[in-house]
Enzyme design. Structure first.
Site, mmCIF file in Angstrom:
data_model
loop_
_atom_site.group_PDB
_atom_site.id
_atom_site.type_symbol
_atom_site.label_atom_id
_atom_site.label_comp_id
_atom_site.label_asym_id
_atom_site.label_seq_id
_atom_site.Cartn_x
_atom_site.Cartn_y
_atom_site.Cartn_z
ATOM 1 N N GLU A 191 15.326 -2.399 15.312
ATOM 2 C CA GLU A 191 16.276 -3.476 15.607
ATOM 3 C C GLU A 191 16.630 -4.298 14.374
ATOM 4 O O GLU A 191 17.710 -4.898 14.302
ATOM 5 C CB GLU A 191 15.728 -4.404 16.699
ATOM 6 C CG GLU A 191 14.513 -5.235 16.324
ATOM 7 C CD GLU A 191 13.190 -4.556 16.616
ATOM 8 O OE1 GLU A 191 12.177 -5.273 16.786
ATOM 9 O OE2 GLU A 191 13.166 -3.316 16.669
ATOM 10 N N HIS B 124 10.321 -1.105 13.422
ATOM 11 C CA HIS B 124 11.230 -1.944 14.210
ATOM 12 C C HIS B 124 12.675 -1.584 13.882
ATOM 13 O O HIS B 124 13.265 -2.161 12.956
ATOM 14 C CB HIS B 124 10.982 -3.420 13.906
ATOM 15 C CG HIS B 124 9.711 -3.957 14.463
ATOM 16 N ND1 HIS B 124 9.648 -4.651 15.661
ATOM 17 C CD2 HIS B 124 8.436 -3.896 13.996
ATOM 18 C CE1 HIS B 124 8.394 -5.001 15.895
ATOM 19 N NE2 HIS B 124 7.640 -4.555 14.899
ATOM 20 N N CYS C 56 7.150 -0.366 18.173
ATOM 21 C CA CYS C 56 5.884 -0.904 17.658
ATOM 22 C C CYS C 56 4.784 -0.795 18.721
ATOM 23 O O CYS C 56 4.306 0.295 18.989
ATOM 24 C CB CYS C 56 6.078 -2.343 17.172
ATOM 25 S SG CYS C 56 4.744 -2.923 16.095
#
Length: 648
Positions: free
Chosen positions: A623, A621, A489
């Protein structure tokens, strides 16, 4: 006797219902209400329909509450129970109740509340939903996070449009009824069993299209908190409506160890359960947190003072890694006891006259299931790595351990997959440039020394200018030293700015988020998205899962193994597409682009593998879609490159 009277009444009601046909036939909800001396008219029609559907579907609700103190481990306990339900072959969903007045977690500071976890549908939620998704293997929705703000907003909107027909709107019954409706709607909503990462077309398995069989509800905060009272009352009423066999309570409490010689103290848990019972709730299981396993004497004492069966008092003590918690609960017969308590078919023998639960071998023995075997292998691999790697996280919120929780989890998943023991080096970004005058030169020197000792570098997302130049400096070091790097990001935006400044020779390059009056399409590397809202903060970013098309031959395409992927976003600014041709000519390639209309949104940038072993950054993102069994490919690539880097 009262029991004979109740039985007689049930036979009369059942006999009457057997001779009733058509629309006037009493429902199971009506029968239950009549047996209790009430009537179904006390419930609004919408709630009555949901209760009837839940009972008819044999769907079970598990409520997890906490006592003594916050942050005691309710989320991990709830997630671990979900793993055991999965091992029993059941479809599981989850709901987190947060008593704060915020509508969602999107506007809350990471310093105060930890990270904001983003869902596929763009919901900005509490970080516990990340635990649920990772443990349960599902993709939840924004309705899976309920706050006081959401429920009051809904009820006030109903009042404004006249839905309550002029009645005085009150916490009970209107707020409590709305809470019950929300819980039951989420409980019946199908959830996908695989991440959108695994199937960009959004297809689901046959099982994922079916409604869940179990809904695990975590009540945030601590029982007795004033802000959670409406939720407690709603859950009390809900058990009355659903019936004992369809809903149960798990209470998580603390058993501290004090004195010398040390002694496990039960008084905090005794008072916590007393508070719970004063509120009209009774725990079926007590999960006791502590450093060491519960002693037999401690269990006996707790059972005596709480009226919970001794073998339903579960020790949740410290273990080597979080993935051992479901296994620890399994060893204490939790699957068997829950199956009996909720009458889950085919594991449905009742307790005997001693009120003790049956032995595990006679009920729900899940230790030989494929899921438990794979989970055991996962937990063992964490404790038995082949090597060690040190990864630097260069961020703004390093003092708050939960601010980058999903990043840490994604790194952990990939470390497990690459058979490494993960060590994280937290680098406060502002320390790299001496931005904080109060720390002095020693802090700058220490930060750089620790960064240079790392095998890989991650620059995660964030907001605000503080520490931004430190992130750029860390990226410059990673690029020039050929240290494996992953930007996320804001980390990608900083990567583009660093490259524009130091490779393309434009020292004034920056983001229009932080600096006004930048030379248009020359220094403004990052620009505000056209559809963005500058006035409202909550829910106005580019949120949720979006498709990215990966360029053939790129690192990203190699890691993902396919052309199109779905990943989750949370940003207002993006790379200026007008600068992309010049950047690619200078050697920074944009190998992932968005396809939601213009095709001009830059999603992934990377350097050629011949120039740098692993320099990748993403606007999304990654994750948020990493799972213990299936690590996100970008993090997996970083950990593999870091392992190779450590060998040199």
């Amino acid at each position: 006797s009262l029991s004979l009277l109740a039985l007689s009444l049930f036979i009369q009601v059942h006999h009457a219902s057997a001779h009733t046909t058509g629309a006037g036939a009493p429902t199971s909800t009506d029968l239950l209400s009549q047996l209790r001396g009430g009537g179904s008219s006390s419930m609004p029609q919408g709630l009555s329909d949901l209760v009837e559907e839940t009972i008819a579907s044999n769907r079970k609700i598990v409520i997890v509450t906490g006592g003594v103190l916050s942050g005691i481990g309710k989320g991990v306990t709830a997630s671990s129970i979900g793993v055991l339900f999965r091992a029993m072959g059941l479809r599981v969903t989850a709901l987190k109740i947060d008593p704060y007045l915020n509508v969602d977690a999107g506007t809350m500071s990471p310093f105060e509340h930890g990270e904001v976890f983003v869902l596929d549908d763009g919901g900005e939620t509490d970080l516990d939903l990340g635990n649920y998704e990772r443990f349960l293997g599902v993709c939840l929705t924004k309705n899976s996070n309920l706050s006081t703000g959401k429920i009051y907003q809904q009820v006030i909107e109903r009042e404004r449009i006249g839905e309550y027909l002029g009645k005085t709107v009150q916490v009970v019954p209107h707020i409590s009824d709305a809470i019950q409706e929300w819980v039951l709607r989420v409980a019946k909503t199908p959830v996908t069993q695989v991440s959108t990462l695994a199937d960009h077309e959004g297809k689901s398995t046959a099982s994922s299209a079916e409604p869940p069989e179990i809904c695990i509800v975590e009540l945030g905060g601590t029982l007795g908190d004033i802000e959670s009272m409406p939720f407690v009352e709603a859950l009390r009423q809900l058990q009355e409506h659903l019936g004992y066999k369809n809903m149960m309570f798990v209470h998580v409490s603390l058993v501290p160890v004090l004195g010398s010689p040390s002694e496990q103290k039960t008084k905090p848990t005794q008072h916590s359960v007393k508070t719970m019972m004063q509120l009209g709730l009774r725990p079926d299981f007590i999960c006791c947190r502590g450093k060491e396993p519960l002693e037999d004497g401690t269990k006996r004492k707790l059972s005596l003072f709480t009226s919970v069966p001794e073998n339903a008092i579960i020790s949740i003590h410290d273990v080597s890694n979080i993935y051992r918690v479901p296994l620890m609960m399994m060893q204490q017969n939790i699957p068997s006891m829950i199956a009996q308590r909720l009458r889950i078919h085919p594991y449905a023998p009742r307790r005997d006259a001693t009120l003790q639960y049956a032995a595990p071998d006679t009920v729900a023995c899940v230790k030989d299931t494929a899921l438990i075997k794979s989970w055991t292998k996962l937990a063992d691999s964490v404790d038995d790595p082949e090597s060690e790697c040190k990864i630097a996280i260069v961020g703004k919120y390093c003092d708050q351990g939960d601010a980058y929780l999903s990043v840490v989890k994604a790194l952990t998943h990939s470390a497990i997959a690459t058979k490494q023991r993960l060590r994280i080096e937290w680098i406060v970004a502002s320390d790299l440039t001496g931005e904080d005058d109060s720390k002095g030169e020693e802090a700058v020197k220490d930060a750089w020394e620790r960064l240079r000792q790392c095998d890989g570098i991650v620059v995660p997302g964030g907001f605000g200018t503080r520490g931004f130049d430190g992130k750029v400096a860390a990226i410059k070091y990673a690029r020039e030293s050929k240290t494996p790097f992953l930007g996320v990001c804001l980390g990608m935006q900083a990567s583009v700015i660093e490259y524009t400044r130091n490779v393309m020779g434009r020292p004034e390059a920056h983001s229009s988020e932080f600096v006004e009056g930048l030379a248009k399409d020359y220094d403004d590397c990052v620009v505000f998205m056209p559809e963005g809202d500058r006035d409202r903060m909550g829910g106005t970013m580019r949120l949720g899962a979006r498709e990215t098309v990966l360029k053939d031959g790129s690192i990203a395409r190699k890691m993902y193994g396919k052309e199109r992927v779905m990943e989750r976003h949370r940003h207002r600014y993006e790379v200026n597409p007008a600068l992309v041709p010049a950047l690619e000519a200078a050697g920074l390639f944009f190998t992932g682009r968005n396809t939601d209309g213009s095709g001009q949104r830059m999603e992934i940038c990377e350097l050629d593998p011949q120039v740098h072993p692993y320099f990748v950054a993403s606007q999304f993102h990654p994750e948020f879609t990493s799972r213990p069994e299936t690590p996100n490919p970008l993090f997996h690539g970083l950990l593999q490159a870091s392992k190779d880097h450590a060998k040199k």
